[in-house]
Structures are given as structure tokens and as C-alpha cells.
Scaffold this active site. Structure first.
Site, mmCIF file in Angstrom:
data_model
loop_
_atom_site.group_PDB
_atom_site.id
_atom_site.type_symbol
_atom_site.label_atom_id
_atom_site.label_comp_id
_atom_site.label_asym_id
_atom_site.label_seq_id
_atom_site.Cartn_x
_atom_site.Cartn_y
_atom_site.Cartn_z
ATOM 1 N N ASN A 114 0.859 -1.189 0.000
ATOM 2 C CA ASN A 114 0.000 0.000 0.000
ATOM 3 C C ASN A 114 0.894 1.238 0.000
ATOM 4 O OD1 ASN A 114 -1.840 2.005 0.381
ATOM 5 N ND2 ASN A 114 -2.549 1.340 2.402
ATOM 6 N N LYS A 147 0.048 4.233 -0.292
ATOM 7 C CA LYS A 147 -0.630 5.404 0.281
ATOM 8 C C LYS A 147 -0.460 6.595 -0.674
ATOM 9 C CE LYS A 147 -0.297 3.263 4.732
ATOM 10 N NZ LYS A 147 -0.278 3.387 6.164
ATOM 11 N N HIS A 166 -9.885 1.476 4.892
ATOM 12 C CA HIS A 166 -8.577 1.668 5.529
ATOM 13 C C HIS A 166 -8.733 2.674 6.676
ATOM 14 C CE1 HIS A 166 -4.399 2.745 6.197
ATOM 15 N NE2 HIS A 166 -4.104 1.596 5.607
ATOM 16 N N GLU A 171 -6.996 5.057 7.571
ATOM 17 C CA GLU A 171 -6.724 6.451 7.213
ATOM 18 C C GLU A 171 -7.936 7.085 6.526
ATOM 19 O OE1 GLU A 171 -3.019 5.614 5.277
ATOM 20 O OE2 GLU A 171 -2.112 5.214 7.225
ATOM 21 N N GLU A 206 -5.922 -4.658 10.587
ATOM 22 C CA GLU A 206 -4.943 -3.595 10.791
ATOM 23 C C GLU A 206 -5.278 -2.838 12.076
ATOM 24 O OE1 GLU A 206 -2.750 -2.406 6.984
ATOM 25 O OE2 GLU A 206 -4.518 -1.161 7.066
ATOM 26 N N GLY A 211 1.940 2.668 10.970
ATOM 27 C CA GLY A 211 2.942 3.735 10.830
ATOM 28 C C GLY A 211 3.608 4.152 12.121
ATOM 29 N N SER A 234 2.888 -1.725 10.715
ATOM 30 C CA SER A 234 4.320 -1.727 11.024
ATOM 31 C C SER A 234 5.033 -3.037 10.679
ATOM 32 C CB SER A 234 4.544 -1.350 12.494
ATOM 33 O OG SER A 234 4.121 -0.022 12.729
HETATM 34 P P1 13P Z 1 2.574 0.719 7.897
HETATM 35 O O1 13P Z 1 3.141 -0.598 7.347
HETATM 36 O O2 13P Z 1 3.330 1.915 7.433
HETATM 37 O O3 13P Z 1 2.399 0.633 9.372
HETATM 38 O O4 13P Z 1 1.125 0.862 7.263
HETATM 39 C C1 13P Z 1 0.258 -0.203 7.328
HETATM 40 C C2 13P Z 1 -0.916 0.093 6.489
HETATM 41 O O5 13P Z 1 -1.657 1.007 6.752
HETATM 42 C C3 13P Z 1 -1.119 -0.729 5.295
HETATM 43 O O6 13P Z 1 -2.360 -0.497 4.730
#
Ligand code: 13P
Length: 239
Positions: free
Chosen positions: A7, A9, A90, A92, A156, A162, A199
Site C-alpha cells: 500500500n 498510500k 482503511h 486512514e 490492521e 505507521g 508496522s
Molecule cells: P505501515 O506498514 O506503514 O504501518 O502501514 C500499514 C498500512 O496502513 C497498510 O495499509
């Protein structure tokens, strides 16, 4: 076979960089035949990723097919582009205001257009004590409207995204089992794929993938780091 989803982002910020990272994924994936790699770039790089022969996912989409919805992209458009998957729910996007009801409508539309939704579920730190209930609600709202064995689930934990603070792999495995059992008991669906995200890096991927009910990983930050991501693919291929 394990599934790894990169991903990206809201990265990278130029087509040149996107081209470079897609070439890297392409070269890496040719070394392995026991890992399923799906790349989820921003919408504007989907076509380029597709042209490189990568399996691609969108990071979101709208539930209507077309019409007066400024700024939205429909699953019909994604289908036409050859996109196979769409990440939905997601954290976010939930932070930007998406709720279970909206995510359920989007999932239904994605399934109707014959794409596979990758449905993200997970609790915030404040919800840790009621984690199972939160996840149940997130699953129930979607599966009550659009039950399907074509939905991939990504667990997740929102506090692990993150932050470098990944979930204990044993606990993640228990939650994965809880999700699989819930989908089976409530909706009669077996063998649903459940991926872990939050992470994940080249160091911890092995302990996650050693758990038989963790079918793969949804990787954010580490998917932009060539060294880390090469390690993730290599380990996933060995499982
Ligand atoms: P990170 O791997 O940066 O923690 O992000 C995970 C994520 O949101 C994948 O969709």
C-alpha cells in the site's frame, strides 16, 4: 501461498519515481513464484503499474457507477483499467470520516463490478478492551449487505499503523482466527483470506507469516524501502 500487498498510500510524488518503484517490484517478483504480490498505488499510477505487468489494487473507490460525484472514481472505471482489487475501509479513510455504512456500500459495488475488496478492520488504542466487538461490528455491517467469499480481510490495528509498534504476532493470530470463525459461523463462509497490517517490516514479517492463519500482509511504509521490501518478499516466498 502468502499474499503481500504494497500500500503506497499517497506516495510517490512523481511518475518518474513511480516508474522506478514499479520496475523494482517487477524485478523482485520475477525471482519468486510462491508469493502473490499486489501493488496499491495512488489512482493516477494504476495504469502505469498495470502496464508493468503488476497485479494492482486501488486504495479506495466510490459506490456509484458514474454521475455527478466530483472527485470520485467508480469501481466500473477501475474494472475497465484492469484493476483486480480495491482496498476499502482503511483506517486512514475512517479517520477522514468513512463509517461502516459507507464502507459496506462501497464493498457491495466493488463486488457487483467483479473486483475483489480488501476490507480493512481494526481497533484504535482506546478500543483495545472491546476489540472483538469493534471488529464484529465492522465485519457485520459489510457482510450483512454483501456477504462473499471474494472479500479479503486485512486486520490492521489502528494503533500499529505507521508507528513501529506492531501487534504481538500471537495475538494477531488469535484475532485472525476470531475473524475467520465469525465469518464462518455468522455467514457460512469458509476459507476467507485474512492479512495482517501495521508496522510490518523485513524483521518482523517472518514471525507473522509463521502463523498458519495469517495469510499474508498489507505493508505500508516498508513497501517504499527497497531493501526492506525485498526481504519481505523473500521471506513470504519461503512460507
Ligand atoms: P505501515 O506498514 O506503514 O504501518 O502501514 C500499514 C498500512 O496502513 C497498510 O495499509
Amino acid at each position: 501461498m502468502k499474499t503481500i500487498i504494497a500500500n503506497l498510500k499517497m506516495n510517490p510524488t512523481s511518475e518518474k519515481e513511480a516508474d522506478e518503484i514499479f520496475n523494482f517490484y517487477q524485478e523482485e517478483i520475477q525471482k519468486f513464484n510462491r508469493v502473490n504480490l499486489i501493488v496499491a498505488p495512488p489512482y493516477i499510477y494504476l495504469k502505469l503499474a498495470k502496464e508493468k505487468g503488476l497485479e494492482v489494487a486501488a486504495q479506495n473507490c466510490f459506490y456509484e457507477k458514474s454521475g455527478a460525484y466530483t472527485g470520485e472514481i467508480s469501481s466500473l472505471m477501475l474494472k475497465d483499467l484492469g484493476v483486480g482489487y480495491v482496498i476499502l475501509g482503511h483506517s486512514e479513510r475512517r479517520s477522514l470520516g468513512e463509517n461502516n455504512e459507507l464502507i459496506a456500500k462501497k464493498t457491495k459495488a466493488v463486488l457487483e463490478n467483479k473486483l475483489m475488496p480488501i476490507l480493512c478492520v481494526g481497533e484504535t488504542k482506546e478500543e483495545l478492551k472491546i476489540r472483538e466487538n469493534i471488529i464484529k461490528e465492522q465485519l457485520k455491517s459489510v457482510f450483512s449487505l454483501a456477504a462473499s467469499d471474494r472479500i479479503i480481510i486485512a486486520y490492521e490495528p489502528r494503533w500499529a499503523i505507521g508507528t513501529g509498534e506492531f501487534c504481538n504476532p500471537q495475538t494477531a493470530s488469535e484475532i485472525h482466527q476470531f475473524i475467520k470463525d465469525f465469518i464462518k459461523d455468522e455467514f457460512g463462509i469458509n476459507n476467507i483470506l485474512v492479512l495482517y497490517g501495521g508496522s510490518v517490516d523485513g524483521q518482523n514479517i517472518e514471525i507473522f507469516l509463521n502463523q498458519s492463519n495469517i495469510d499474508g500482509a498489507l505493508v505500508g511504509g516498508a513497501s517504499l524501502n527497497k531493501e526492506e521490501f525485498a526481504k519481505i518478499l523473500e521471506i513470504a516466498n519461503s512460507k
